[in-house]
Design an enzyme around this catalytic site. Structure first.
Site, short mmCIF file in Angstrom:
data_model
loop_
_atom_site.label_atom_id
_atom_site.label_comp_id
_atom_site.label_asym_id
_atom_site.label_seq_id
_atom_site.Cartn_x
_atom_site.Cartn_y
_atom_site.Cartn_z
N ALA A 95 -2.60 2.40 6.70
CA ALA A 95 -2.81 2.37 5.38
C ALA A 95 -3.86 1.36 4.98
O ALA A 95 -4.29 1.39 3.58
CB ALA A 95 -1.38 1.83 4.48
N LYS A 96 -4.42 0.61 5.83
CA LYS A 96 -5.49 -0.13 5.80
C LYS A 96 -5.53 -1.10 4.58
O LYS A 96 -6.36 -1.35 3.68
CB LYS A 96 -6.99 0.58 5.79
CG LYS A 96 -6.99 1.35 7.01
CD LYS A 96 -8.32 1.99 7.10
CE LYS A 96 -8.54 2.93 8.34
NZ LYS A 96 -7.86 3.99 8.63
N ARG A 97 -4.26 -1.61 4.24
CA ARG A 97 -4.14 -2.65 3.22
C ARG A 97 -4.75 -3.93 3.32
O ARG A 97 -4.92 -4.40 4.42
CB ARG A 97 -2.58 -2.60 2.99
CG ARG A 97 -1.80 -1.53 2.67
CD ARG A 97 -2.37 -0.97 1.27
NE ARG A 97 -1.40 0.25 0.66
CZ ARG A 97 -1.47 1.38 0.89
NH1 ARG A 97 -2.43 2.13 1.31
NH2 ARG A 97 -0.72 2.14 0.25
#
Length: 289
Positions: A95-97
């Site tokens: 999700a590369k938050r």
């Protein structure tokens, strides 16, 4: 749960160093004869899980391809996470938050908290608001036995403008990220720490397998991170033994090779997907020796 790094090392030893990406692109849905809808994404993802669940070290659903279909798509992602638990397959939610303060805390709560339907075994995160901004995710991951993969040296052409830049002390941004991950792992792996004696810490990096000698040129000591290295680009995507030696050096044993389309193109037949994943795992293992 046991710490993520320890669980991942065991899974890689049993199944090989492969993470199968679950990326339901519209073009792949079409190739599989599925509609570009939440139900199509659900059927695609669960077919992959049926084929490879319990047979590979990890799977990596790309959250964006689920989120583009709204709440029903997110519900399908939750089913993938549940299927990972049921089959004993580690799930890295891609999700590369990345954010600050309470917002980063909320992301951590969504993807790393015990009981959250979106909480897999690890989460990809972006450190480019400063590694310290990830503290809520680092703290919750270590507290719950989960892990993180922090973007460090990516293979996209835009990455070097930020990741290769040097600060006033001459230290590259990517090296600062790697050093911060190493510090977190040192605390986890220290005598008396939650993962003392484990082969890997739980805070890993994303390092593209096709970046050549960038790590060496920038002074990034990947082996010193003592965490897993998620590596897109191994095998069919271009990186073989020589390229991997240049990128990872003595850290090759920590590499978890990520393959998406190379495996997914074999679908929708479950047996063909299973065979493609087995071949990719064998190829990655051979290349990383």
């Amino acid at each position: 749960m046991r710490p993520f790094g320890a669980r991942l090392a065991a899974a890689m030893a049993e199944h090989g160093p492969l993470c199968v990406g679950i990326d339901p692109h519209a073009s792949l849905l079409d190739a599989w004869g599925l509609p570009d809808s939440a139900e199509g994404v659900r059927r695609f993802a669960l077919t992959v899980m049926e084929a490879v669940g319990g047979r590979v070290a990890a799977v990596k659903p790309q959250a964006a391809f689920f989120e583009r279909h709204g709440s029903a798509g997110v519900a399908a992602l939750e089913e993938v996470v549940a299927a990972g638990r049921e089959t004993g397959t580690l799930v890295v939610v891609d999700a590369k938050r990345g954010d600050i303060g309470s917002t980063m805390g909320a992301y951590a709560d969504a993807f790393l908290r015990d009981g959250s339907p979106l909480a897999g075994d690890a989460l990809t995160v972006s450190p480019y608001l400063g590694f310290g901004s990830l503290a809520p995710a680092v703290d919750l991951a270590l507290a719950t036995g989960r892990g993180l993969f922090v973007l460090a040296l990516t293979s996209n052409p835009e990455g070097p403008a930020v990741q290769h830049a040097r600060d006033a002390d001459g230290v590259a941004v990517a090296d600062r990220v790697a050093r911060s991950a190493a510090e977190a792992n040192a605390a986890e792996l220290a005598p008396g720490g939650p993962a003392a004696g484990a082969p890997l810490g739980s805070i890993g990096l994303v390092v593209g397998a096709t970046i050549g000698d960038a790590a060496a040129r920038l002074g990034v000591d990947l082996a010193a991170v003592r965490g897993p290295l998620l590596a897109p680009g191994v095998g069919a995507q271009g990186a073989g033994p020589a390229e991997l030696a240049a990128v990872f050096g003595d850290a090759r044993s920590a590499v978890l090779a990520s393959s998406s389309r190379g495996v997914l193109a074999a679908g929708p037949d479950a047996r063909a997907l299973r065979d493609a994943a087995r071949a990719a795992a064998d190829a990655a293992g051979a290349a990383l020796r």
